[in-house]
Scaffold this active site. Structure first.
Site, PDB file in Angstrom:
ATOM      1  N   HIS A 256       1.001  -1.070   0.055  1.00  0.00           N
ATOM      2  CA  HIS A 256      -0.135   0.033   0.095  1.00  0.00           C
ATOM      3  C   HIS A 256       0.960   1.234  -0.009  1.00  0.00           C
ATOM      4  O   HIS A 256       1.823   1.420   0.743  1.00  0.00           O
ATOM      5  CB  HIS A 256      -1.079   0.074   1.221  1.00  0.00           C
ATOM      6  CG  HIS A 256      -1.924  -0.887   1.296  1.00  0.00           C
ATOM      7  ND1 HIS A 256      -2.826  -1.004   2.148  1.00  0.00           N
ATOM      8  CD2 HIS A 256      -2.300  -1.901   0.168  1.00  0.00           C
ATOM      9  CE1 HIS A 256      -3.797  -2.030   1.812  1.00  0.00           C
ATOM     10  NE2 HIS A 256      -3.403  -2.281   0.688  1.00  0.00           N
TER      11      HIS A 256
ATOM     12  N   TYR B  60      -8.737   4.911   8.306  1.00  0.00           N
ATOM     13  CA  TYR B  60      -8.822   5.404   9.778  1.00  0.00           C
ATOM     14  C   TYR B  60      -9.799   6.242   9.781  1.00  0.00           C
ATOM     15  O   TYR B  60      -9.819   7.298   9.320  1.00  0.00           O
ATOM     16  CB  TYR B  60      -7.542   5.857  10.376  1.00  0.00           C
ATOM     17  CG  TYR B  60      -6.419   4.721  10.379  1.00  0.00           C
ATOM     18  CD1 TYR B  60      -5.665   4.360   9.225  1.00  0.00           C
ATOM     19  CD2 TYR B  60      -5.869   4.397  11.605  1.00  0.00           C
ATOM     20  CE1 TYR B  60      -4.590   3.615   9.231  1.00  0.00           C
ATOM     21  CE2 TYR B  60      -4.946   3.495  11.528  1.00  0.00           C
ATOM     22  CZ  TYR B  60      -4.294   3.014  10.649  1.00  0.00           C
ATOM     23  OH  TYR B  60      -3.306   2.182  10.640  1.00  0.00           O
TER      24      TYR B  60
ATOM     25  N   PRO C 197      -2.688  -0.179  19.279  1.00  0.00           N
ATOM     26  CA  PRO C 197      -2.322  -0.450  17.934  1.00  0.00           C
ATOM     27  C   PRO C 197      -2.727   0.667  16.766  1.00  0.00           C
ATOM     28  O   PRO C 197      -2.439   0.308  15.550  1.00  0.00           O
ATOM     29  CB  PRO C 197      -3.436  -1.751  17.701  1.00  0.00           C
ATOM     30  CG  PRO C 197      -4.500  -1.701  18.643  1.00  0.00           C
ATOM     31  CD  PRO C 197      -3.608  -0.778  19.783  1.00  0.00           C
TER      32      PRO C 197
ATOM     33  N   LYS D 274       2.521  -0.332  15.102  1.00  0.00           N
ATOM     34  CA  LYS D 274       3.752  -0.231  15.477  1.00  0.00           C
ATOM     35  C   LYS D 274       4.527  -1.491  16.409  1.00  0.00           C
ATOM     36  O   LYS D 274       5.786  -1.858  16.447  1.00  0.00           O
ATOM     37  CB  LYS D 274       4.277   0.935  16.318  1.00  0.00           C
ATOM     38  CG  LYS D 274       4.199   2.270  15.559  1.00  0.00           C
ATOM     39  CD  LYS D 274       5.180   2.368  14.485  1.00  0.00           C
ATOM     40  CE  LYS D 274       4.845   3.378  13.214  1.00  0.00           C
ATOM     41  NZ  LYS D 274       5.368   3.161  11.858  1.00  0.00           N
TER      42      LYS D 274
ATOM     43  N   TYR E  86       4.689   6.748  10.202  1.00  0.00           N
ATOM     44  CA  TYR E  86       3.765   5.560   9.707  1.00  0.00           C
ATOM     45  C   TYR E  86       4.555   4.545   8.916  1.00  0.00           C
ATOM     46  O   TYR E  86       4.593   3.227   9.075  1.00  0.00           O
ATOM     47  CB  TYR E  86       2.733   5.978   9.031  1.00  0.00           C
ATOM     48  CG  TYR E  86       1.392   4.906   9.076  1.00  0.00           C
ATOM     49  CD1 TYR E  86       0.421   4.973   9.775  1.00  0.00           C
ATOM     50  CD2 TYR E  86       1.469   3.856   7.690  1.00  0.00           C
ATOM     51  CE1 TYR E  86      -0.786   3.934   9.853  1.00  0.00           C
ATOM     52  CE2 TYR E  86       0.656   2.868   7.849  1.00  0.00           C
ATOM     53  CZ  TYR E  86      -0.745   2.856   8.734  1.00  0.00           C
ATOM     54  OH  TYR E  86      -1.558   2.079   8.814  1.00  0.00           O
TER      55      TYR E  86
HETATM   56  P1  RFL Z   1       4.676 -12.017  21.306  1.00  0.00           P
HETATM   57  O1  RFL Z   1       4.062 -12.157  19.945  1.00  0.00           O
HETATM   58  O2  RFL Z   1       3.639 -11.789  22.532  1.00  0.00           O
HETATM   59  O3  RFL Z   1       5.179 -13.099  21.655  1.00  0.00           O
HETATM   60  C1  RFL Z   1       5.789 -13.670  22.893  1.00  0.00           C
HETATM   61  C2  RFL Z   1       5.903 -14.990  22.943  1.00  0.00           C
HETATM   62  O4  RFL Z   1       6.400 -15.676  24.402  1.00  0.00           O
HETATM   63  C3  RFL Z   1       5.419 -16.672  24.904  1.00  0.00           C
HETATM   64  N1  RFL Z   1       5.838 -16.590  26.584  1.00  0.00           N
HETATM   65  C4  RFL Z   1       6.624 -17.568  27.047  1.00  0.00           C
HETATM   66  N2  RFL Z   1       7.242 -18.508  26.611  1.00  0.00           N
HETATM   67  C5  RFL Z   1       7.944 -19.327  27.139  1.00  0.00           C
HETATM   68  N3  RFL Z   1       7.763 -19.181  28.806  1.00  0.00           N
HETATM   69  C6  RFL Z   1       7.152 -18.147  29.319  1.00  0.00           C
HETATM   70  N4  RFL Z   1       7.161 -17.991  30.432  1.00  0.00           N
HETATM   71  C7  RFL Z   1       6.446 -17.361  28.135  1.00  0.00           C
HETATM   72  N5  RFL Z   1       5.754 -16.185  28.627  1.00  0.00           N
HETATM   73  C8  RFL Z   1       5.108 -15.702  27.426  1.00  0.00           C
HETATM   74  C9  RFL Z   1       4.063 -16.314  24.563  1.00  0.00           C
HETATM   75  O5  RFL Z   1       3.540 -17.438  24.293  1.00  0.00           O
HETATM   76  C10 RFL Z   1       4.502 -15.645  23.011  1.00  0.00           C
HETATM   77  O6  RFL Z   1       4.300 -16.866  22.118  1.00  0.00           O
HETATM   78  O7  RFL Z   1       5.538 -10.946  21.528  1.00  0.00           O
HETATM   79  P2  RFL Z   1       6.703 -10.289  20.264  1.00  0.00           P
HETATM   80  O8  RFL Z   1       7.361 -11.471  19.585  1.00  0.00           O
HETATM   81  O9  RFL Z   1       7.496  -9.227  20.996  1.00  0.00           O
HETATM   82  O10 RFL Z   1       5.777  -9.784  19.114  1.00  0.00           O
HETATM   83  C11 RFL Z   1       5.053  -8.516  19.508  1.00  0.00           C
HETATM   84  C12 RFL Z   1       3.915  -8.543  18.549  1.00  0.00           C
HETATM   85  O11 RFL Z   1       3.195  -9.868  18.847  1.00  0.00           O
HETATM   86  C13 RFL Z   1       2.823  -7.324  19.036  1.00  0.00           C
HETATM   87  O12 RFL Z   1       3.717  -6.149  19.158  1.00  0.00           O
HETATM   88  C14 RFL Z   1       1.901  -7.053  17.871  1.00  0.00           C
HETATM   89  O13 RFL Z   1       0.993  -8.036  17.368  1.00  0.00           O
HETATM   90  C15 RFL Z   1       1.137  -5.669  17.967  1.00  0.00           C
HETATM   91  N6  RFL Z   1       0.070  -5.419  17.170  1.00  0.00           N
HETATM   92  C16 RFL Z   1       0.397  -4.894  15.932  1.00  0.00           C
HETATM   93  N7  RFL Z   1       1.873  -4.367  15.442  1.00  0.00           N
HETATM   94  C17 RFL Z   1       2.093  -4.100  14.204  1.00  0.00           C
HETATM   95  O14 RFL Z   1       3.262  -3.583  14.238  1.00  0.00           O
HETATM   96  N8  RFL Z   1       1.141  -3.760  13.329  1.00  0.00           N
HETATM   97  C18 RFL Z   1      -0.323  -3.956  13.549  1.00  0.00           C
HETATM   98  O15 RFL Z   1      -0.774  -3.690  12.658  1.00  0.00           O
HETATM   99  C19 RFL Z   1      -0.651  -4.492  14.762  1.00  0.00           C
HETATM  100  N9  RFL Z   1      -1.958  -4.739  15.179  1.00  0.00           N
HETATM  101  C20 RFL Z   1      -1.249  -5.743  17.312  1.00  0.00           C
HETATM  102  C21 RFL Z   1      -2.224  -5.223  16.279  1.00  0.00           C
HETATM  103  C22 RFL Z   1      -1.482  -6.263  18.585  1.00  0.00           C
HETATM  104  C23 RFL Z   1      -2.878  -6.503  18.712  1.00  0.00           C
HETATM  105  N10 RFL Z   1      -3.327  -7.108  19.932  1.00  0.00           N
HETATM  106  C24 RFL Z   1      -3.967  -8.295  19.898  1.00  0.00           C
HETATM  107  C25 RFL Z   1      -2.533  -6.872  21.061  1.00  0.00           C
HETATM  108  C26 RFL Z   1      -3.545  -5.667  16.486  1.00  0.00           C
HETATM  109  C27 RFL Z   1      -3.822  -6.224  17.737  1.00  0.00           C
HETATM  110  C28 RFL Z   1      -5.423  -6.498  17.956  1.00  0.00           C
HETATM  111  C1  PHB Z   2      -4.222  -4.879  11.153  1.00  0.00           C
HETATM  112  O1  PHB Z   2      -3.884  -4.848   9.800  1.00  0.00           O
HETATM  113  O2  PHB Z   2      -4.579  -5.737  11.673  1.00  0.00           O
HETATM  114  C2  PHB Z   2      -3.810  -3.363  11.472  1.00  0.00           C
HETATM  115  C3  PHB Z   2      -3.284  -2.427  10.521  1.00  0.00           C
HETATM  116  C4  PHB Z   2      -3.169  -0.922  10.932  1.00  0.00           C
HETATM  117  C5  PHB Z   2      -3.302  -0.950  12.056  1.00  0.00           C
HETATM  118  C6  PHB Z   2      -3.628  -1.743  13.182  1.00  0.00           C
HETATM  119  C7  PHB Z   2      -4.079  -3.018  13.006  1.00  0.00           C
HETATM  120  O3  PHB Z   2      -3.054   0.450  12.748  1.00  0.00           O
END
Ligand code: RFL
Ligand code: PHB
Length: 396
Positions: free
Chosen positions: A74, A204, A295, A299, A387
Site C-alpha cells: 500500500h 482510519y 495498535p 507499530k 507510519y
Molecule cells: P509476542 O508475540 O507476545 O510473543 C511472545 C511469546 O512468548 C511466549 N511466552 C513464553 N514462552 C515461554 N515461557 C514463558 N514464561 C512465556 N511467557 C510468554 C508467548 O506465548 C508468546 O508466544 O511478542 P513479540 O514477539 O514481542 O511480538 C510482538 C507482537 O506480537 C505485537 O507487538 C503486535 O502483534 C502488536 N500489534 C500490531 N503490531 C504491528 O506492528 N502492526 C499491527 O498492525 C498490529 N496490530 C497488534 C495489532 C496487537 C494486537 N493485539 C491483540 C494486542 C492488533 C492487535 C489487535
Molecule cells: C491490522 O491490519 O490488523 C492493523 C493495521 C493497522 C493498524 C492496526 C492493525 O493500525
C-alpha cells in the site's frame, strides 16, 4: 538434563523466532522455548501491517517468498472525519516509502518452518520457564519440556522475547527497571471476516460514536476494528450490531461497506508501556516484553522486529568478536526508536478516538489536527514518515 548454548531465547513470537534466525545467519546457536503449542502460535490473530524497513529486512534474510507473492503493498492510507475521506499518499510524501499488509500469523509460520528446516531447537509447550544466575557470565535458562523433563541450559546470553506477560522483565533485579505507562479509556473490538475488502487502502475513521478501522488480510479476507468502551463484554456485540456500527462509522456518500461471515472476534485493551533499561548484564529484553503501544499506529510488530535486528548484531559483536560496545548501546539505541513509535501511536490514538465523557474542546482539537494533517504537506509528511517507519532498521 543440563546443556549449553550461546543464546537462550524465551518466547516463539515474531521477536524470539526472528532473533534465532538472524543469529543463525551470523553463525550463533540458540534455543527457543515457548509455553504455547506451535498451532496456537501460528493461529494467534494480531498485527497485519509492516513498515517498509520490516519488509526489506524479511527480504534481506531470506524470509520473503510468500510475502512477495501474496503480501499487499500500500502506498498510503485514508483518514476520515466529519463525513470526509482524505487520502495520504506516502510514496509521494516520503520519496517512495510504503507499507505492506502481511499478517503476523504468516510471518510466524514462515519463521517456524525456516528454524525447524535449519535443525534449530524450538521447544513448544514448555512450562516453568525460569532465568537465573543473571549476574554471572553464563546465565541459566530452566524449563520443563512437553514430556515433563526438567532442563537447565547454560547460555552466553538470554533474550527475553516473552511478550508483555512473560517472566524475563520481572526477573531483572528489583529497582532496576523503570516503567512509564499510559492507559486509555477504550478498547478495540477486532473482527476477521470472509469478504473482499471494500477499500484499496486502510481507512482510519474518527466518528462521534468512536473510532473505526478498515484493514485487510488478503483479497478475500477483511479485518475491521471498532472502538468500544474499556472492559466491554464481547457478548454485547452480536455480528449484526458490529456490521451496523462499522457501516455507520465508515459511511461516506457513494461508498458501501460489504459484509460477510465473521470468523473471529475479540476485544483488546489499549495501553502504552515502556520498561527501561532493556538489558541487565547478559539478559536482553526485546519486543512486547519491554514495550507495548496501542495498535492505532501499527507499530508493535515492527518494533519487535527492529529490536531483535539490533540485538542480533550486538550479540554477534559480543559473542563472536568479544566486543561489548553494541551490547552496551542496545538499550539506549532501541529505546530511541521505541519512544518515537510510542509518541506516534499515542498521537494517532488521541487524534482518532472519542473520549467517554463530553469533551467539546478535545473534539475540536482532534478535528483541527485532522484537518491540518490532511491539508498541510508538512503535517502529512510527519505522519507518513512515522507510519512507514522511523527510525528504519538495516540488516547487511
Ligand atoms: P509476542 O508475540 O507476545 O510473543 C511472545 C511469546 O512468548 C511466549 N511466552 C513464553 N514462552 C515461554 N515461557 C514463558 N514464561 C512465556 N511467557 C510468554 C508467548 O506465548 C508468546 O508466544 O511478542 P513479540 O514477539 O514481542 O511480538 C510482538 C507482537 O506480537 C505485537 O507487538 C503486535 O502483534 C502488536 N500489534 C500490531 N503490531 C504491528 O506492528 N502492526 C499491527 O498492525 C498490529 N496490530 C497488534 C495489532 C496487537 C494486537 N493485539 C491483540 C494486542 C492488533 C492487535 C489487535
Ligand atoms: C491490522 O491490519 O490488523 C492493523 C493495521 C493497522 C493498524 C492496526 C492493525 O493500525
Amino acid at each position: 538434563m543440563t546443556a549449553s548454548t550461546q543464546v537462550g531465547i524465551v518466547g516463539a513470537g515474531p521477536a524470539g523466532l526472528l532473533l534465532s534466525h538472524l543469529l543463525a545467519l551470523r553463525g550463533i546457536d540458540s534455543i527457543v522455548v515457548e509455553n504455547r503449542s506451535r498451532a496456537y502460535c501460528e493461529a494467534r490473530q494480531r498485527a497485519g501491517l509492516l513498515e517498509a524497513g520490516t519488509t526489506e529486512l524479511l527480504r534481506a534474510v531470506g524470509l520473503s517468498d510468500r510475502m512477495d507473492a501474496e503480501g499487499l503493498e500500500h502506498g498510503g492510507i485514508y483518514l476520515q472525519f466529519a463525513g470526509e475521506r482524505h487520502h495520504l499518499d506516502f510514496k509521494d510524501l516520503t520519496g517512495g516509502r510504503w507499507v505492506t499488509i502481511w499478517a503476523q500469523t504468516e510471518i510466524v509460520k514462515d519463521l517456524i518452518a525456516a528454524r525447524l528446516a535449519a535443525g534449530a531447537q524450538v521447544e513448544f509447550e514448555v512450562s516453568g520457564t525460569e532465568v537465573a544466575d543473571l549476574d554471572q557470565d553464563r546465565p541459566l535458562l530452566r524449563y520443563t519440556d512437553a514430556a515433563g523433563t526438567r532442563h537447565e541450559v547454560r547460555c552466553d546470553a538470554i533474550a527475553g522475547c516473552d511478550g508483555f506477560h512473560g517472566i524475563c522483565r520481572d526477573s531483572m533485579p528489583p529497582g532496576l527497571v523503570r516503567v512509564a505507562e499510559r492507559g486509555y479509556p477504550y478498547s478495540w473490538l477486532g473482527i476477521l471476516a470472509t469478504v473482499p475488502p471494500s477499500t484499496d487502502e486502510l481507512i482510519y475513521s474518527r466518528h462521534e460514536n468512536g473510532f473505526a478501522l478498515h484493514t485487510m488480510r488478503t483479497p478475500q479476507v477483511s479485518r475491521l476494528y471498532l472502538q468500544v468502551p474499556a472492559y466491554e463484554d464481547i457478548e454485547n456485540w452480536p455480528d449484526d450490531r458490529i456490521w451496523a456500527e462499522l457501516r455507520h462509522r465508515l459511511e461516506i456518500p457513494g461508498w458501501e461497506l460489504k459484509d460477510g461471515p465473521i470468523t473471529e472476534k475479540a476485544i483488546s485493551p489499549m495501553r502504552s508501556f515502556v520498561a527501561s533499561p532493556m538489558r541487565y548484564q547478559r539478559l536482553f529484553l526485546a519486543g512486547d516484553a519491554a514495550h507495548i503501544v496501542p495498535p492505532t499506529g501499527a507499530k508493535g510488530l515492527n518494533l519487535a522486529m527492529a529490536d531483535v535486528t539490533v540485538l542480533a548484531e550486538a550479540l554477534t559483536s559480543l559473542l563472536r568478536h568479544g566486543d561489548p560496545g553494541p551490547a552496551d548501546a542496545y538499550s539506549d539505541a532501541s529505546l530511541r526508536r521505541v519512544w518515537r513509535a510510542t509518541h506516534f501511536s499515542w498521537w494517532m490514538t488521541s487524534m482518532l478516538h472519542v473520549e467517554p465523557g463530553p469533551d467539546p474542546f478535545g473534539a475540536e482539537l482532534q478535528l483541527s489536527q485532522l484537518r491540518y494533517v490532511t491539508s498541510s504537506r508538512a503535517a502529512a509528511t510527519t505522519l507518513a514518515e512515522n507510519y512507514t517507519g522511523y527510525y528504519p532498521v538495516h540488516w547487511s
